[in-house]
Design a protein around this motif. Structure first.
Motif, mmCIF file in Angstrom:
data_model
loop_
_atom_site.group_PDB
_atom_site.id
_atom_site.type_symbol
_atom_site.label_atom_id
_atom_site.label_comp_id
_atom_site.label_asym_id
_atom_site.label_seq_id
_atom_site.Cartn_x
_atom_site.Cartn_y
_atom_site.Cartn_z
ATOM 1 N N ALA B 36 -22.928 34.409 95.359
ATOM 2 C CA ALA B 36 -23.772 34.824 94.239
ATOM 3 C C ALA B 36 -22.899 35.394 93.132
ATOM 4 O O ALA B 36 -21.705 35.115 93.062
ATOM 5 C CB ALA B 36 -24.815 35.841 94.696
ATOM 6 N N CYS B 38 -21.423 38.131 92.513
ATOM 7 C CA CYS B 38 -20.162 38.784 92.853
ATOM 8 C C CYS B 38 -19.016 37.788 92.902
ATOM 9 O O CYS B 38 -17.859 38.162 92.697
ATOM 10 C CB CYS B 38 -20.270 39.470 94.208
ATOM 11 S SG CYS B 38 -20.922 41.131 94.111
ATOM 12 N N CYS B 103 -24.989 43.730 97.651
ATOM 13 C CA CYS B 103 -25.797 42.767 98.412
ATOM 14 C C CYS B 103 -25.186 42.457 99.759
ATOM 15 O O CYS B 103 -25.859 42.474 100.781
ATOM 16 C CB CYS B 103 -25.938 41.480 97.626
ATOM 17 S SG CYS B 103 -26.993 41.675 96.232
ATOM 18 N N PHE B 110 -32.321 43.157 96.979
ATOM 19 C CA PHE B 110 -33.090 42.040 97.532
ATOM 20 C C PHE B 110 -33.614 42.398 98.912
ATOM 21 O O PHE B 110 -33.119 41.925 99.924
ATOM 22 C CB PHE B 110 -32.233 40.776 97.581
ATOM 23 C CG PHE B 110 -31.715 40.408 96.225
ATOM 24 C CD1 PHE B 110 -32.507 39.701 95.351
ATOM 25 C CD2 PHE B 110 -30.455 40.787 95.819
ATOM 26 C CE1 PHE B 110 -32.045 39.376 94.100
ATOM 27 C CE2 PHE B 110 -29.993 40.465 94.568
ATOM 28 C CZ PHE B 110 -30.791 39.763 93.703
ATOM 29 N N PRO B 133 -22.021 43.998 89.901
ATOM 30 C CA PRO B 133 -20.948 43.654 90.839
ATOM 31 C C PRO B 133 -19.822 44.669 90.742
ATOM 32 O O PRO B 133 -19.692 45.351 89.732
ATOM 33 C CB PRO B 133 -20.480 42.302 90.314
ATOM 34 C CG PRO B 133 -20.706 42.380 88.844
ATOM 35 C CD PRO B 133 -21.925 43.233 88.654
HETATM 36 S S1 SF4 Z 1 -24.183 43.088 94.379
HETATM 37 FE FE1 SF4 Z 1 -25.001 42.594 92.327
HETATM 38 S S2 SF4 Z 1 -23.454 41.248 91.439
HETATM 39 FE FE2 SF4 Z 1 -23.096 41.275 93.670
HETATM 40 S S3 SF4 Z 1 -24.239 39.556 94.494
HETATM 41 FE FE3 SF4 Z 1 -25.572 41.344 94.576
HETATM 42 S S4 SF4 Z 1 -26.756 41.263 92.680
HETATM 43 FE FE4 SF4 Z 1 -24.984 39.917 92.392
#
Ligand code: SF4
Lengths: 165, 209
Positions: B36, B38, B103, B110, B133
Motif C-alpha cells: 500500500a 507505505c 497498518c 482499517f 506513512p
Molecule cells: S500506515 Fe498509512 S501510509 Fe502506511 S499503508 Fe497504512 S494508510 Fe498507508
C-alpha cells in the motif's frame, strides 16, 4: 445526455418503467421481471452496447425503503458517450436476477462481484463464484447486517512462528 | 604463548560471532513486501535522496530466497496473509522482519473485516516503525536499530536458533461471543502427530534419529 427520443422510446415500450431525471442524468427504475428485457432493448435497439458497471445498494435500515437490495446497471452508448442508469429491486430470501452475460460478455466479473459482496444470485451465469474474497469465505460483507469488523475471518489464520524456519 | 601486547598493531582479536554479526548487519538484503501507500515511502528510502545504501541495505530483491530482511510496508488483508507467510518461510535463516507503518503493525485505521490487525499476530516481527506513512528517516532508524539487534544477538553457527523455545504452532481464533477478541485455537497440525514432531528435535537431527 440521453436524448428525449430515447427516453420516450423506453417509456412507450415499457410503461411500468419509472423514469426520473436529476441534473440531466436519467434513471430508469423497472420491476425485476422485465429488467432483462429493458436491457436487451437498450442494447439492441438504442445502441447502448457497453456495460459500464453493475453494482448494488443494500437498503436495510434505510428509512422508507420498500425493498432491500437495489441493483444498478450502468450502460453506455459509445458513439456519443451517453450513460443511462437502470435500477431494479430484489428482496430476501434468495435475491435472484437473470444474468445479462448473454447480452454483454463483460458483465461476468461485474456480476461475480455483486454476488461476492451482496449475495445476489444471477441465474444463468456460467461461473458464479467469488471474485475478490477467498473461496471459503462464508458471508457477503457489503450487506448492512454484516458487522464491520467481520465475524472473525481476519483472525482465523494459522500462525507462523520463528521455529518453523 | 603469545601475549596480547606482542601482537602487531594491525591485528584485531574478536569473537567469531561478533565478526559474523558485523558482516550480517552491514549487508542486509531487503525483500520489499509493499502492499500500500507505505510502499511509496519505502521506494523513497531506496532512492538517492535518502539512500538506504549508506546502511548496506540497498540490494532490494524480489525473490525471498535471496533476502534476509522482510520489510512489510502497507496493510495486509486476510487473503494476503498466507502469501506473506509463504514468502517468509521461503527466506533463509538468519532473517529479520520490519513491520513498517501503522497498518502493518496494528491494522491502522482499517479496522474492517478483511484487514489483519497487525502482522505480528501471524508472523514474527523484529522492528515496528510507527507512522502513517513513516518518513524514510524513520525506516532508516529502524534499520539502524535492527543492526544493533543483529550485532547483539545471533551466532555464527545458529546456536540462538537452537535455543529458541519450541511452541507448537497454534491457530488464533476469534472469540465466538466477541469477534474482536482472540482465543488460542488448537495446534495447527493437530490431526497429524508426525507433522507436529518435526521441529521438536535438535536442529540438524531428524526426529527418528
Ligand atoms: S500506515 Fe498509512 S501510509 Fe502506511 S499503508 Fe497504512 S494508510 Fe498507508
Amino acid at each position: 445526455m440521453v436524448s428525449s427520443e430515447t427516453i420516450q422510446a423506453i417509456q412507450a415500450r415499457f410503461p411500468s418503467a419509472e423514469i426520473t431525471e436529476f441534473r440531466k442524468q436519467f434513471r430508469v427504475c423497472v420491476p425485476r421481471e422485465i429488467v432483462h428485457d429493458v436491457l436487451r432493448f437498450l442494447k439492441d435497439e438504442c445502441g447502448f452496447t457497453l456495460i459500464i458497471d453493475i453494482t448494488c445498494v443494500d437498503y436495510l435500515y434505510y428509512p422508507k425503503a420498500k425493498d432491500r437490495f437495489g441493483v444498478v446497471y450502468i450502460v453506455g452508448r459509445p458513439e456519443n458517450a451517453d450513460r443511462l442508469i437502470v435500477k431494479t429491486f430484489v428482496n430476501d430470501p434468495e435475491p435472484t436476477l437473470p444474468t445479462v452475460t448473454d447480452l454483454w460478455e463483460g458483465a461476468r466479473w461485474l456480476e461475480r462481484e455483486v454476488w461476492d459482496m451482496f449475495g445476489i444470485r444471477f441465474e444463468g451465469h456460467a461461473n458464479l463464484r467469488r471474485i475478490l474474497l477467498p473461496e471459503d469465505f462464508q458471508d457477503h460483507p457489503l450487506r448492512k447486517d454484516y458487522p464491520l469488523q467481520g465475524r472473525g475471518e481476519r483472525h482465523n489464520i494459522p500462525v507462523v512462528t520463528r521455529d518453523m524456519g | 604463548m603469545t601475549r596480547m601486547t606482542d601482537l602487531p598493531d594491525n591485528v584485531v582479536i574478536t569473537k567469531l560471532d561478533a565478526l559474523v554479526n558485523w558482516c550480517r548487519k552491514n549487508s542486509l538484503w531487503p525483500m520489499p513486501f509493499a502492499t500500500a501507500c507505505c510502499g511509496i515511502e519505502l521506494m523513497a528510502t531506496g532512492a538517492s535522496r535518502h539512500d538506504i545504501a549508506r546502511f548496506g541495505a540497498e540490494v532490494f530483491r524480489f525473490s525471498p530466497r535471496q533476502c534476509d530482511l522482510m520489510i512489510v510496508a502497507g496493510r495486509v488483508v486476510m487473503k494476503m496473509m498466507p502469501v506473506l507467510q509463504r514468502i517468509w518461510l521461503q527466506m533463509h535463516e538468519p532473517k529479520w522482519c520490519i513491520s513498517m507503518g501503522a497498518c502493518a503493525s496494528t491494522g491502522g485505521v482499517f479496522d474492517t473485516y478483511a484487514v489483519v490487525q497487525g502482522i505480528d499476530r501471524f508472523i514474527p516481527v523484529d522492528m515496528y516503525v510507527p507512522g502513517c506513512p513513516p518518513r524514510p528517516e524513520q525506516l532508516l532508524q529502524a534499520i539502524i536499530d535492527l543492526q544493533e539487534k543483529i550485532q547483539r544477538e545471533g551466532s555464527a553457527w545458529g546456536k540462538d536458533v537452537e535455543r529458541r523455545p519450541h511452541q507448537p504452532p497454534r491457530a488464533l481464533l476469534a472469540d465466538p461471543k466477541n469477534p474482536r477478541l482472540l482465543v488460542a485455537g488448537p495446534p495447527i497440525f493437530a490431526q497429524d502427530e508426525a507433522a507436529n514432531k518435526w521441529d521438536t528435535g535438535k536442529r540438524g537431527e531428524s526426529p527418528d534419529s
